[in-house]
Design an enzyme around this catalytic site. Sequence first.
Site, short mmCIF file in Angstrom:
data_model
loop_
_atom_site.label_atom_id
_atom_site.label_comp_id
_atom_site.label_asym_id
_atom_site.label_seq_id
_atom_site.Cartn_x
_atom_site.Cartn_y
_atom_site.Cartn_z
N THR A 11 -1.43 -38.77 -27.22
CA THR A 11 -0.75 -37.70 -27.96
C THR A 11 -1.32 -36.31 -27.70
O THR A 11 -0.88 -35.35 -28.33
CB THR A 11 -0.81 -37.97 -29.47
OG1 THR A 11 -2.17 -38.10 -29.88
CG2 THR A 11 -0.05 -39.25 -29.82
N TYR A 28 3.75 -34.78 -21.35
CA TYR A 28 3.79 -35.69 -22.49
C TYR A 28 5.20 -36.22 -22.70
O TYR A 28 5.41 -37.43 -22.87
CB TYR A 28 3.29 -34.98 -23.74
CG TYR A 28 3.53 -35.74 -25.02
CD1 TYR A 28 2.79 -36.88 -25.31
CD2 TYR A 28 4.51 -35.33 -25.93
CE1 TYR A 28 3.02 -37.59 -26.50
CE2 TYR A 28 4.73 -36.03 -27.11
CZ TYR A 28 3.99 -37.16 -27.38
OH TYR A 28 4.22 -37.86 -28.54
N ALA A 64 -0.47 -44.25 -28.93
CA ALA A 64 0.06 -43.41 -27.86
C ALA A 64 -0.99 -42.42 -27.38
O ALA A 64 -1.99 -42.18 -28.07
CB ALA A 64 1.30 -42.63 -28.34
#
Length: 281
Positions: A56, A119, A54
């Site tokens: 992050t 995010y 991912a």
Amino acid sequence: MILVFGKTGQVATQLQRQATVTALGRDAADLSDPAACAAAIRAHAPRCVINAAAYTAVDRAEEDEDLATVINGAAPTAMAQACAALDIPFLHISTDYVFDGSGSQPWTPEDKARPLNAYGRSKRAGETGIMAAGGRHAILRTSWVVSAHGQNFVKTMLRLSETRDALSIVDDQIGGPTPAAEIAATLLRMAEAMCAGHAGGVYHYGGAPWVSWKDFAAEIFARAGRDVALTGIPSVEYPTPATRPLNSRLDGTALQEAFGIAPPDWRAGLDDILSELEVLA
């Protein structure tokens, strides 16, 4: 064969420690190229796929939301579509950041997602894409991931304690620190169940008991034998580019009922981490 996207991250590292998997690093599967990720699944023809990769960098995502959305949204969607076409299970790690952090009740999988930051929006895009793909899938939302490797709160606190004898730590954000080792074990157990026919769904998995960042730091220092004075401060006194949710409590009831997996005690996990780092007092 279990195909894992991710190789050096906290959970991907633990997956490789705990099981024989084929782990793809960025050189083999770049999540900024969703089509290449789907092609990798078709090429390997695994019995299931776990996405442990991912974007992050929560604060950097505020200025880089397009890339974060490709990596966290479009790539998992492409993976899920490829898995659906092959009729194999797809497991994906998501986050408490899909919620707005309001109130004090633990979030359930059925609660409405309202991300506060880029995010969180990018991770929510991945969730919706996976669900729309129509295949067998499991989305595991977790929180405050920690381990002896990578970048995380435990390692940051230990590093700061080398040069500081007093710290101000946010004490109005409440959640559950979750050891990466326990997340990996949970994903592997879920993967086996889904390969045997479990339908999957959306689940929450966060450490217990719930704690503030300040009290978590206090436990880290106590168990590592570090003498650091802590002062609790509200989030408004520690501004960051991305707004953090105040309430990151996750209700793990659905996971326990579906797979028999209870929330992990992060205190035991913390001892394991400190022991691996050779700083357990």
